[in-house]
Motif scaffolding. Sequence first.
Motif, PDB file in Angstrom:
ATOM      1  N   ILE A  74       0.812  -1.322  -0.080  1.00 37.03           N
ATOM      2  CA  ILE A  74      -0.066   0.021  -0.104  1.00 37.03           C
ATOM      3  C   ILE A  74       0.919   1.322  -0.106  1.00 37.03           C
ATOM      4  CG2 ILE A  74      -1.739   1.440   1.375  1.00 37.03           C
ATOM      5  CD1 ILE A  74      -2.951  -1.171   2.406  1.00 37.03           C
ATOM      6  N   LEU A  75       0.976   1.895  -1.189  1.00 39.09           N
ATOM      7  CA  LEU A  75       1.392   3.273  -1.214  1.00 39.09           C
ATOM      8  C   LEU A  75       0.551   4.312  -0.910  1.00 39.09           C
ATOM      9  CD1 LEU A  75       4.226   4.537  -2.032  1.00 39.09           C
ATOM     10  CD2 LEU A  75       3.226   4.745  -4.355  1.00 39.09           C
ATOM     11  N   PHE A  76       1.003   5.272  -0.004  1.00 33.39           N
ATOM     12  CA  PHE A  76      -0.069   6.328   0.462  1.00 33.39           C
ATOM     13  C   PHE A  76       0.648   7.812   0.459  1.00 33.39           C
ATOM     14  CE2 PHE A  76       1.039   7.207   4.881  1.00 33.39           C
ATOM     15  CZ  PHE A  76       1.652   6.217   5.398  1.00 33.39           C
ATOM     16  N   ALA A  77      -0.087   8.801   0.216  1.00 34.47           N
ATOM     17  CA  ALA A  77       0.300  10.066   0.335  1.00 34.47           C
ATOM     18  C   ALA A  77      -0.507  10.687   1.581  1.00 34.47           C
ATOM     19  CB  ALA A  77       0.094  10.831  -0.964  1.00 34.47           C
ATOM     20  N   GLY A  78       0.295  11.139   2.326  1.00 36.33           N
ATOM     21  CA  GLY A  78      -0.078  11.967   3.503  1.00 36.33           C
ATOM     22  C   GLY A  78       0.768  12.674   4.739  1.00 36.33           C
ATOM     23  N   GLY A  79       0.263  12.651   5.662  1.00 37.60           N
ATOM     24  CA  GLY A  79       1.076  13.007   6.734  1.00 37.60           C
ATOM     25  C   GLY A  79       0.951  12.200   7.873  1.00 37.60           C
ATOM     26  N   ASP A  80       1.569  12.460   9.176  1.00 39.14           N
ATOM     27  CA  ASP A  80       1.385  11.486  10.275  1.00 39.14           C
ATOM     28  C   ASP A  80      -0.026  11.077  10.612  1.00 39.14           C
ATOM     29  OD1 ASP A  80       4.393  12.999  12.054  1.00 39.14           O
ATOM     30  OD2 ASP A  80       4.033  11.159  10.653  1.00 39.14           O
ATOM     31  N   GLY A  81      -0.966  11.983  10.393  1.00 38.00           N
ATOM     32  CA  GLY A  81      -2.326  11.697  10.930  1.00 38.00           C
ATOM     33  C   GLY A  81      -2.751  10.743   9.745  1.00 38.00           C
ATOM     34  N   THR A  82      -2.415  10.658   8.401  1.00 38.85           N
ATOM     35  CA  THR A  82      -3.087   9.578   7.419  1.00 38.85           C
ATOM     36  C   THR A  82      -2.258   8.345   7.903  1.00 38.85           C
ATOM     37  OG1 THR A  82      -2.760  11.380   5.903  1.00 38.85           O
ATOM     38  CG2 THR A  82      -3.051   9.060   5.199  1.00 38.85           C
ATOM     39  N   ALA A  83      -1.173   8.320   8.378  1.00 37.98           N
ATOM     40  CA  ALA A  83      -0.348   7.037   8.662  1.00 37.98           C
ATOM     41  C   ALA A  83      -0.646   6.528  10.190  1.00 37.98           C
ATOM     42  CB  ALA A  83       1.183   7.215   9.059  1.00 37.98           C
ATOM     43  N   GLU A 102      -1.180  -6.632   9.581  1.00 37.63           N
ATOM     44  CA  GLU A 102       0.328  -6.394  10.128  1.00 37.63           C
ATOM     45  C   GLU A 102       1.217  -7.142   9.191  1.00 37.63           C
ATOM     46  OE1 GLU A 102       0.564  -8.433  14.003  1.00 37.63           O
ATOM     47  OE2 GLU A 102       0.642 -10.453  12.934  1.00 37.63           O
ATOM     48  N   HIS A 103       0.857  -7.928   8.195  1.00 37.85           N
ATOM     49  CA  HIS A 103       1.437  -8.497   7.190  1.00 37.85           C
ATOM     50  C   HIS A 103       1.632  -7.738   5.851  1.00 37.85           C
ATOM     51  CE1 HIS A 103      -2.574 -10.044   6.055  1.00 37.85           C
ATOM     52  NE2 HIS A 103      -2.099  -9.995   4.915  1.00 37.85           N
ATOM     53  N   ILE A 104       1.036  -6.769   5.977  1.00 44.13           N
ATOM     54  CA  ILE A 104       0.685  -5.871   4.537  1.00 44.13           C
ATOM     55  C   ILE A 104       1.933  -4.765   4.645  1.00 44.13           C
ATOM     56  CG2 ILE A 104      -0.498  -4.442   2.791  1.00 44.13           C
ATOM     57  CD1 ILE A 104      -1.488  -7.272   3.044  1.00 44.13           C
ATOM     58  N   PRO A 105       2.844  -4.825   3.592  1.00 46.56           N
ATOM     59  CA  PRO A 105       3.843  -3.653   3.840  1.00 46.56           C
ATOM     60  C   PRO A 105       3.091  -2.154   3.377  1.00 46.56           C
ATOM     61  CG  PRO A 105       4.667  -5.618   2.436  1.00 46.56           C
ATOM     62  CD  PRO A 105       3.354  -5.868   2.819  1.00 46.56           C
ATOM     63  N   VAL A 106       3.699  -1.155   3.869  1.00 44.51           N
ATOM     64  CA  VAL A 106       3.195   0.093   3.459  1.00 44.51           C
ATOM     65  C   VAL A 106       4.352   0.876   3.182  1.00 44.51           C
ATOM     66  CG1 VAL A 106       0.966  -0.196   4.777  1.00 44.51           C
ATOM     67  CG2 VAL A 106       2.817   1.061   5.716  1.00 44.51           C
ATOM     68  N   LEU A 107       4.309   2.149   2.452  1.00 40.42           N
ATOM     69  CA  LEU A 107       5.132   3.145   2.115  1.00 40.42           C
ATOM     70  C   LEU A 107       4.439   4.328   1.903  1.00 40.42           C
ATOM     71  CD1 LEU A 107       8.176   3.488   2.057  1.00 40.42           C
ATOM     72  CD2 LEU A 107       8.084   3.268  -0.444  1.00 40.42           C
ATOM     73  N   GLY A 108       5.012   5.423   2.817  1.00 42.36           N
ATOM     74  CA  GLY A 108       4.307   6.676   2.555  1.00 42.36           C
ATOM     75  C   GLY A 108       5.191   7.667   1.892  1.00 42.36           C
ATOM     76  N   ILE A 109       4.194   8.452   0.996  1.00 42.26           N
ATOM     77  CA  ILE A 109       4.568   9.443   0.218  1.00 42.26           C
ATOM     78  C   ILE A 109       4.656  10.747   1.290  1.00 42.26           C
ATOM     79  CG2 ILE A 109       4.495  10.703  -2.020  1.00 42.26           C
ATOM     80  CD1 ILE A 109       3.018   8.436  -3.062  1.00 42.26           C
ATOM     81  N   PRO A 110       5.606  11.525   1.358  1.00 37.51           N
ATOM     82  CA  PRO A 110       5.411  12.477   2.338  1.00 37.51           C
ATOM     83  C   PRO A 110       4.703  13.810   1.588  1.00 37.51           C
ATOM     84  CG  PRO A 110       7.621  12.357   1.469  1.00 37.51           C
ATOM     85  CD  PRO A 110       7.281  11.303   1.130  1.00 37.51           C
ATOM     86  N   ALA A 111       3.444  13.955   2.153  1.00 36.03           N
ATOM     87  CA  ALA A 111       2.737  15.162   1.583  1.00 36.03           C
ATOM     88  C   ALA A 111       1.958  16.142   2.797  1.00 36.03           C
ATOM     89  CB  ALA A 111       1.587  14.401   0.856  1.00 36.03           C
ATOM     90  N   GLY A 112       2.391  15.613   4.138  1.00 35.10           N
ATOM     91  CA  GLY A 112       1.774  16.320   4.948  1.00 35.10           C
ATOM     92  C   GLY A 112       2.598  17.540   5.669  1.00 35.10           C
ATOM     93  N   CYS A 113       2.077  18.333   6.635  1.00 32.34           N
ATOM     94  CA  CYS A 113       2.891  19.126   7.440  1.00 32.34           C
ATOM     95  C   CYS A 113       3.850  18.538   8.504  1.00 32.34           C
ATOM     96  CB  CYS A 113       2.113  20.153   7.956  1.00 32.34           C
ATOM     97  SG  CYS A 113       0.989  21.089   7.084  1.00 32.34           S
ATOM     98  N   LYS A 114       3.201  17.204   9.030  1.00 30.04           N
ATOM     99  CA  LYS A 114       4.012  16.685   9.895  1.00 30.04           C
ATOM    100  C   LYS A 114       4.340  15.159   9.500  1.00 30.04           C
ATOM    101  CE  LYS A 114       0.312  16.688  12.042  1.00 30.04           C
ATOM    102  NZ  LYS A 114      -0.620  16.190  12.767  1.00 30.04           N
ATOM    103  N   ILE A 115       5.578  15.064   9.482  1.00 31.85           N
ATOM    104  CA  ILE A 115       6.172  13.867   8.915  1.00 31.85           C
ATOM    105  C   ILE A 115       7.280  13.037  10.004  1.00 31.85           C
ATOM    106  CG2 ILE A 115       7.417  12.600   6.912  1.00 31.85           C
ATOM    107  CD1 ILE A 115       4.817  13.801   5.846  1.00 31.85           C
ATOM    108  N   HIS A 116       6.756  12.951  11.152  1.00 35.19           N
ATOM    109  CA  HIS A 116       7.460  12.264  12.150  1.00 35.19           C
ATOM    110  C   HIS A 116       7.826  10.929  12.119  1.00 35.19           C
ATOM    111  CE1 HIS A 116       7.968  16.154  14.437  1.00 35.19           C
ATOM    112  NE2 HIS A 116       7.003  16.363  13.799  1.00 35.19           N
ATOM    113  N   SER A 117       7.118   9.967  11.323  1.00 40.28           N
ATOM    114  CA  SER A 117       6.860   8.487  11.297  1.00 40.28           C
ATOM    115  C   SER A 117       8.179   7.885  10.484  1.00 40.28           C
ATOM    116  CB  SER A 117       5.483   8.208  10.762  1.00 40.28           C
ATOM    117  OG  SER A 117       4.482   8.675  11.826  1.00 40.28           O
ATOM    118  N   GLY A 118       8.334   7.002  10.748  1.00 42.79           N
ATOM    119  CA  GLY A 118       9.416   6.265  10.062  1.00 42.79           C
ATOM    120  C   GLY A 118       8.820   5.377   8.878  1.00 42.79           C
TER     121      GLY A 118
END
Length: 376
Positions: free
Chosen positions: A113-122, A131-147
């Motif tokens: 799952i590739l998603f675009a958002g910020g920490d709230g979206t994550a 828990e077995h599905i890999p995810v990856l975030g595209i940084p698009a939010g104001c807050k990007i503290h998540s790994g």
Amino acid sequence: MMNIFKLGLIINPVAGIGGSVALKGSDGEETQRKALALGATKQANQRAEQALQTLSDITDKFEIITVSGEMGEICCQQLNLSHQVVYQAEQPTTEDSTIAAVKAVEAKGVDLILFAGGDGTARNIASVVSEHIPVLGIPAGCKIHSGVYAITPTAAGRVTRKMILGEMLSLAEADVMDIDESLFRQGIVRAKRYSEMLVPLDLRYVQAVKNSGKEQEELVIADICAHLIDELEDDTLYLVGSGSTTKAFMDELGLESTLLGVDALLNHELIAQDLTEQQIWQLLQDHPQVKLIITAIGGQGHVFGRGNQQLSGRVISHIGKENIHLIATKAKIHQLEGRPLLVDTPDINLNKRLSGPIQIITGYKDSIIYPIAFEE
């Protein structure tokens, strides 16, 4: 015959919408309405397009499972990518839209799952994804503290490309972090770990979570501030960006400051505080001489594109790289372990112009030359 890779795509269309208008976040319908009323524009789809463009030559190797409208469908149409819409999102979209979208996309047996958002979206995604599905975030939010985020949209695309092509990548649990936006708007950063998600790990492209704890280098920072004060020019507008180091500079001048915003100085006096992008642009029209004082943001060393969206492409271009005073302690630069500083604005051509060596003020009459880079 190998099964075709199933790529889930979910975009939070309002992610980051509050950044350019100094709202310090985008969570909540009221904040989003206020941001739009102040003239903010949506950026998340553009960020997603940057990521997906890296896959343009391997479109026969994957299929996209996505959501209607701005949550993925429009982005796929813009890039002429084959896609299947499995959820019709309500308008305007909400947190519930993201949660429902994850369930619908995951039900199709996606490989990532590739998603675009910020920490709230994550946080929303982590609340329901298996828990077995890999995810990856595209940084698009104001807050990007998540790994769980790649360091740039293009980096997210490159990691996704590696997975599609079957290149060896480790999968590891990464923290989902978020901060309290109400405290954030008061200048208080309080990050909290909420959960973790499985991410494809490539240390070049996936960001490390910034360590908490305050760097104890008051004397070095005082030297940096003393140098800046000595260099202040009369009748020159100074824009002062966010961060604790720039706040220390304002403290030395005996002026109030916005820890998480952009302030303006003229002739040693504070003339405006917590500016929006439009307010900054207007000041630039009124003051021909302008300089920008800024420090690196976050554990990856982002100079632009994280936490300072008020400094838009047109603002940075108008000021010019030669008029940017970048300040940082040598200890902070050492923490990068040789990695370059990063720029990640939506303007790729601006990122190219900003890249290359830059002088960093690291003390009184003391500076170093260090590279800035960007991910294409």
